[in-house]
Design a protein around this motif. Structure first.
Motif, PDB file in Angstrom:
ATOM      1  N   VAL A 136       0.922  -1.226   0.006  1.00 50.65           N
ATOM      2  CA  VAL A 136       0.085  -0.101  -0.037  1.00 50.65           C
ATOM      3  C   VAL A 136       0.780   1.202   0.139  1.00 50.65           C
ATOM      4  CG1 VAL A 136      -2.023   0.999   0.952  1.00 50.65           C
ATOM      5  CG2 VAL A 136      -1.513  -1.312   1.390  1.00 50.65           C
ATOM      6  N   SER A 137       2.004   1.128   0.493  1.00 49.35           N
ATOM      7  CA  SER A 137       2.839   2.654   0.865  1.00 49.35           C
ATOM      8  C   SER A 137       3.340   3.006  -0.554  1.00 49.35           C
ATOM      9  CB  SER A 137       4.049   2.102   1.592  1.00 49.35           C
ATOM     10  OG  SER A 137       5.012   1.237   0.819  1.00 49.35           O
ATOM     11  N   GLN A 138       3.113   2.062  -1.658  1.00 42.94           N
ATOM     12  CA  GLN A 138       3.537   2.706  -2.901  1.00 42.94           C
ATOM     13  C   GLN A 138       2.505   3.364  -3.888  1.00 42.94           C
ATOM     14  OE1 GLN A 138       5.744  -1.107  -3.701  1.00 42.94           O
ATOM     15  NE2 GLN A 138       7.430  -0.001  -4.565  1.00 42.94           N
ATOM     16  N   GLN A 139       1.249   3.295  -3.185  1.00 42.94           N
ATOM     17  CA  GLN A 139       0.048   3.730  -3.828  1.00 42.94           C
ATOM     18  C   GLN A 139       0.244   5.247  -4.416  1.00 42.94           C
ATOM     19  OE1 GLN A 139      -3.667   2.709  -2.039  1.00 42.94           O
ATOM     20  NE2 GLN A 139      -4.332   4.947  -2.018  1.00 42.94           N
ATOM     21  N   ASP A 140       0.577   6.002  -3.564  1.00 48.95           N
ATOM     22  CA  ASP A 140       0.691   7.511  -4.157  1.00 48.95           C
ATOM     23  C   ASP A 140       1.525   7.637  -5.472  1.00 48.95           C
ATOM     24  OD1 ASP A 140      -0.788   8.655  -2.351  1.00 48.95           O
ATOM     25  OD2 ASP A 140       0.933   9.208  -0.962  1.00 48.95           O
ATOM     26  N   GLU A 141       2.592   6.865  -5.214  1.00 51.93           N
ATOM     27  CA  GLU A 141       3.449   7.150  -6.706  1.00 51.93           C
ATOM     28  C   GLU A 141       2.739   6.462  -7.919  1.00 51.93           C
ATOM     29  OE1 GLU A 141       7.822   4.953  -7.672  1.00 51.93           O
ATOM     30  OE2 GLU A 141       7.067   5.040  -5.480  1.00 51.93           O
ATOM     31  N   LEU A 142       2.189   5.345  -7.596  1.00 51.96           N
ATOM     32  CA  LEU A 142       1.576   4.629  -8.700  1.00 51.96           C
ATOM     33  C   LEU A 142       0.345   5.211  -9.345  1.00 51.96           C
ATOM     34  CD1 LEU A 142       1.391   1.559 -10.205  1.00 51.96           C
ATOM     35  CD2 LEU A 142      -0.683   1.212  -8.561  1.00 51.96           C
ATOM     36  N   VAL A 143      -0.501   5.968  -8.509  1.00 52.49           N
ATOM     37  CA  VAL A 143      -1.481   6.770  -8.773  1.00 52.49           C
ATOM     38  C   VAL A 143      -1.090   7.959  -9.982  1.00 52.49           C
ATOM     39  CG1 VAL A 143      -3.293   8.512  -8.074  1.00 52.49           C
ATOM     40  CG2 VAL A 143      -3.177   6.384  -7.120  1.00 52.49           C
ATOM     41  N   THR A 144      -0.229   8.460  -9.507  1.00 56.65           N
ATOM     42  CA  THR A 144       0.569   9.360 -10.385  1.00 56.65           C
ATOM     43  C   THR A 144       1.030   9.070 -11.456  1.00 56.65           C
ATOM     44  OG1 THR A 144       1.458  10.322  -8.194  1.00 56.65           O
ATOM     45  CG2 THR A 144       2.364  11.480 -10.324  1.00 56.65           C
ATOM     46  N   TYR A 145       1.540   7.914 -11.665  1.00 57.57           N
ATOM     47  CA  TYR A 145       1.986   7.291 -12.869  1.00 57.57           C
ATOM     48  C   TYR A 145       0.708   7.081 -13.922  1.00 57.57           C
ATOM     49  CZ  TYR A 145       3.660   3.839 -16.165  1.00 57.57           C
ATOM     50  OH  TYR A 145       3.923   3.110 -17.404  1.00 57.57           O
ATOM     51  N   ILE A 146      -0.332   6.220 -13.276  1.00 57.66           N
ATOM     52  CA  ILE A 146      -1.634   5.811 -14.034  1.00 57.66           C
ATOM     53  C   ILE A 146      -2.085   7.144 -14.629  1.00 57.66           C
ATOM     54  CG2 ILE A 146      -3.807   4.794 -13.923  1.00 57.66           C
ATOM     55  CD1 ILE A 146      -2.629   3.101 -11.628  1.00 57.66           C
ATOM     56  N   LYS A 147      -2.173   8.249 -13.794  1.00 60.89           N
ATOM     57  CA  LYS A 147      -2.928   9.605 -14.482  1.00 60.89           C
ATOM     58  C   LYS A 147      -2.067  10.062 -15.577  1.00 60.89           C
ATOM     59  CE  LYS A 147      -4.931  11.573  -9.951  1.00 60.89           C
ATOM     60  NZ  LYS A 147      -4.543  12.291  -9.006  1.00 60.89           N
ATOM     61  N   GLY A 148      -0.917   9.909 -15.664  1.00 67.29           N
ATOM     62  CA  GLY A 148      -0.085  10.252 -16.872  1.00 67.29           C
ATOM     63  C   GLY A 148      -0.347   9.316 -18.197  1.00 67.29           C
ATOM     64  N   ILE A 149      -0.990   8.139 -18.106  1.00 62.94           N
ATOM     65  CA  ILE A 149      -1.243   7.296 -19.161  1.00 62.94           C
ATOM     66  C   ILE A 149      -2.376   7.816 -20.071  1.00 62.94           C
ATOM     67  CG2 ILE A 149      -1.914   4.955 -19.980  1.00 62.94           C
ATOM     68  CD1 ILE A 149      -0.941   3.903 -17.345  1.00 62.94           C
ATOM     69  N   PRO A 150      -1.923   8.113 -21.339  1.00 63.77           N
ATOM     70  CA  PRO A 150      -3.177   8.748 -22.263  1.00 63.77           C
ATOM     71  C   PRO A 150      -4.265   7.901 -22.421  1.00 63.77           C
ATOM     72  CG  PRO A 150      -0.981   8.554 -23.283  1.00 63.77           C
ATOM     73  CD  PRO A 150      -0.983   7.740 -21.961  1.00 63.77           C
ATOM     74  N   GLY A 151      -5.387   8.238 -22.102  1.00 62.16           N
ATOM     75  CA  GLY A 151      -6.754   7.656 -22.085  1.00 62.16           C
ATOM     76  C   GLY A 151      -7.229   7.427 -20.766  1.00 62.16           C
ATOM     77  N   VAL A 152      -6.597   7.781 -19.894  1.00 65.93           N
ATOM     78  CA  VAL A 152      -7.129   7.371 -18.314  1.00 65.93           C
ATOM     79  C   VAL A 152      -7.895   8.917 -17.905  1.00 65.93           C
ATOM     80  CG1 VAL A 152      -6.414   7.355 -16.085  1.00 65.93           C
ATOM     81  CG2 VAL A 152      -5.349   6.083 -17.665  1.00 65.93           C
ATOM     82  N   ARG A 153      -9.128   8.828 -17.620  1.00 65.01           N
ATOM     83  CA  ARG A 153      -9.895   9.834 -17.549  1.00 65.01           C
ATOM     84  C   ARG A 153      -9.503  10.529 -15.794  1.00 65.01           C
ATOM     85  NH1 ARG A 153     -15.684   9.629 -15.801  1.00 65.01           N
ATOM     86  NH2 ARG A 153     -15.335   7.553 -16.447  1.00 65.01           N
ATOM     87  N   LYS A 154      -9.820   9.283 -14.924  1.00 64.17           N
ATOM     88  CA  LYS A 154      -9.879   9.596 -13.582  1.00 64.17           C
ATOM     89  C   LYS A 154      -9.456   8.298 -12.883  1.00 64.17           C
ATOM     90  CE  LYS A 154     -13.690   9.810 -11.078  1.00 64.17           C
ATOM     91  NZ  LYS A 154     -14.976   9.965 -10.552  1.00 64.17           N
ATOM     92  N   VAL A 155      -8.721   8.810 -11.646  1.00 61.38           N
ATOM     93  CA  VAL A 155      -8.191   7.522 -10.949  1.00 61.38           C
ATOM     94  C   VAL A 155      -8.592   7.938  -9.561  1.00 61.38           C
ATOM     95  CG1 VAL A 155      -6.064   6.375  -9.932  1.00 61.38           C
ATOM     96  CG2 VAL A 155      -6.131   7.691 -12.050  1.00 61.38           C
ATOM     97  N   ASN A 156      -9.700   6.809  -8.981  1.00 61.60           N
ATOM     98  CA  ASN A 156      -9.913   6.928  -7.611  1.00 61.60           C
ATOM     99  C   ASN A 156      -9.114   6.307  -6.637  1.00 61.60           C
ATOM    100  OD1 ASN A 156     -12.146   8.506  -8.140  1.00 61.60           O
ATOM    101  ND2 ASN A 156     -13.436   7.173  -8.083  1.00 61.60           N
ATOM    102  N   GLN A 157      -8.452   6.972  -5.827  1.00 63.62           N
ATOM    103  CA  GLN A 157      -7.716   6.066  -4.730  1.00 63.62           C
ATOM    104  C   GLN A 157      -8.772   5.611  -3.711  1.00 63.62           C
ATOM    105  OE1 GLN A 157      -4.203   7.654  -2.971  1.00 63.62           O
ATOM    106  NE2 GLN A 157      -4.047   9.322  -4.330  1.00 63.62           N
TER     107      GLN A 157
END
Ligand SMILES: Nc1ncnc2c1ncn2[C@@H]1O[C@H](COP(=O)(O)OP(=O)(O)OP(=O)(O)O)[C@@H](O)[C@H]1O
Ligand SMILES: [Mg+2]
Lengths: 302, 228
Positions: A136-157
């Motif tokens: 779980v501790s790597q969640q923030d980092e991952l979310v930032t990364y996913i947000k940068g992928i084209p085609g991603v509209r929204k990420v809910n933590q």
């Protein structure tokens, strides 16, 4: 050294304990308290850890896509997320499934209310990926990364505050280690005192032994036996107690609190004791041995 | 064999206990050491056991220069020397048998040997029938016999006795002296420190007289020596 000689010294060691009952008892009691607490903390820790882990397994990041993305584009995004180190698994949830969950969550028990939406899925654009993390501790980092992928509209933590969980974990461990260390020090101190008293009670006997021609190891052995025996008794007693208490609690909770026991899955007694038994014995015997060795070095110049 | 060559001992406190002592005790001898209180007799006994280290001089026991005996070798060395004290120094919580067996346990003797030797020693000192008594249930003379049995059970070549009769009445003292003489006749070298001039006069042994740490006479006596 002969077996009969060793056995003689073992008897002498136990005679020391017996002759010096009050001190021995105090040492054993402290050791028992120490190992017992250690066991309690360890059991709590193991169970807490396993509960956190099972909670973590349910912590997911939800990823929604831009409208009108093709299936293959969605798959590409899925593959990209899956390739990340921190990701345990990625689960595709279709719009229909999302709606089903929703119905269950909000209209649970009143399914007829949901019927009003009929075939018009209000969550048309809600197909998503549920991303489960290894840590779980790597969640923030991952979310930032996913947000940068084209085609991603929204990420809910996930709402679970992962960091608080981890910090809390650490604090508990520190307190736990602190208390154990203090208790171990007290136990070592008491064992050392017991041995010191034993040496002074037997001072004359030791003097005679040396004049007769006893080797240093022979003179020391009964006291080592004494220390080790105190440590051993002081770790076996709490282990037996813990076994009873732990088993008892599991049984009590399972029998009396159905709800609680479905929420909390206890780690089985055997799994806990597989680690607890050797660690406690090594701790007890080790402290007894080291405690008597140090005392002998200081008070018995042979 | 015991040999002291120019041996002096000064204690840490600066007390010079013995000065330039020269002695030669042959194997199988029976020797008295006499002298006033504080003259240095016990100091000599302790030097022979390597309980003390001489300030000067050379000490040879059983053919070994004891200065060359390392700390680790001391136990083995001491097994060849039996010691008896004025106050017996028995273990009060163990019976007669256990007190004698103790000396063999301490040198890690096999169980079998212990079972064989201890009864032998107890009958030698005439206490076979009291093997289960505790020290406090025995007379002083009996206690000293137990102590002698303990000192001899490992068959040392030398027996050192520091005032072995100091705490005993005359009759018991004589019994102990006769026992020591018998032990000597069996081949053990016996060194006895004593204050009792009766023994010295009547036993016709070699007598070494110490005065203020110095050997003032060393002779085979038939008559009384004016030591004190
Ligand atoms: N450990 C010690 N430290 C300092 N001085 C000591 C020590 N032991 C003995 N002395 C001194 O050394 C001298 C010789 O003592 P020692 O015990 O050898 O005499 P002793 O002939 O055995 O006397 P006694 O007949 O009273 O037993 C005495 O003056 C004594 O006070
Ligand atoms: Mg003396």
């Amino acid at each position: 050294m002969r077996i009969s000689t060793f056995l003689y010294n073992v008897r002498q060691g136990f005679a020391n304990i017996w002759r010096n009952k009050m001190f021995s008892l105090a040492s054993i009691a402290t050791m028992t308290a120490c190992i017992f607490l250690f066991g309690v903390f360890y059991s709590l820790g193991v169970n807490f850890g396993s509960m956190v882990r099972s909670a973590e397994e349910n912590v997911a990041v939800t990823v929604f896509f831009d409208e009108g993305l093709s299936d293959s584009e969605i798959k590409t995004i899925g593959r990209e997320i899956q390739s990340r180190e921190a990701v345990e698994r990625v689960k595709y949830v279709s719009a229909e499934e999302a709606w089903d969950y929703m119905k269950e969550d909000f209209f649970g028990g009143n399914e007829e209310l949901a019927e009003s939406f009929a075939d018009d899925n209000p969550m048309k654009n809600s197909d998503n990926f549920e991303v489960y993390l290894k840590d779980v501790s790597q969640q923030d980092e991952l979310v930032t990364y996913i947000k940068g992928i084209p085609g991603v509209r929204k990420v809910n933590q996930s709402e679970m505050a992962a960091n608080i969980l981890t910090d809390f974990n650490k604090l508990i461990i520190y307190i736990f280690v602190g208390i154990i260390v203090i208790l171990l020090a007290v136990a070592a101190f008491l064992i050392s005192n017991t041995i010191t008293v034993g040496i002074s009670v037997r001072r004359e006997e030791i003097a005679i032994m040396k004049l007769i021609g006893a080797k240093d190891t022979f003179v020391r052995q009964p006291f080592i036996v004494e220390g080790v025996a105190i440590g051993l008794i002081g770790s076996i007693v709490p282990l037996l107690l813990l076994h009873m208490v732990y088993g008892g609690i599991i049984k009590y909770v399972t029998e009396n609190f159905n709800l609680l026991s479905s929420l909390m899955v206890f780690v089985p007694v055997n799994d806990v004791f597989r680690v607890l038994v050797p660690v406690s014995l090594i701790l007890g015997v080790g402290i007894g041995f080291v405690g008597s060795r140090i005392t002998l070095k200081r008070h018995l110049k042979v | 064999m015991i040999k002291l060559e120019h041996v002096s001992k000064t204690y840490e406190a600066g007390v010079q206990a013995i000065t330039d002592v020269n002695l030669h005790i042959r194997p199988g001898e029976f020797v008295f050491i006499i002298g006033a209180t504080g003259s240095g007799k016990s100091t000599i006994i302790k030097l022979l056991q390597k309980e003390l280290t001489p300030t000067h001089g050379k000490i040879i026991v059983n053919g070994r220069d004891i200065a060359k005996i390392t700390r680790k070798q001391i136990p083995k060395f001491r097994r060849n020397i039996g010691v008896v004290f004025q106050n017996f120094r028995l273990l009060p919580d163990r019976n007669v048998y256990e007190n004698v067996a103790f000396a063999m346990r301490v040198v890690e003797a096999p169980k079998r040997e212990i079972k064989k030797r201890v009864p032998q020693m107890l009958s030698l000192v005439g206490l076979a029938h009291k093997y289960r008594s505790l020290p406090k249930q025995l007379s002083g003379g009996e206690q000293q016999r137990v102590a002698i049995a303990r000192a001899l059970v490992n068959e040392p070549k030398i027996l050192l006795a520091d005032e072995p009769t100091g705490n005993l009445d005359n009759q018991h003292a004589w019994e102990i002296m006769r026992l020591l003489e018998e032990i000597n006749e069996r081949g053990t070298t016996v060194v006895v420190v004593t204050h009792n001039m009766d023994f010295v006069r009547q036993m016709n042994k070699r007598v070494i007289t110490i005065k203020k740490g110095v050997v003032v006479s060393d002779e085979q006596v038939e008559e009384a020596t004016d030591a004190d």
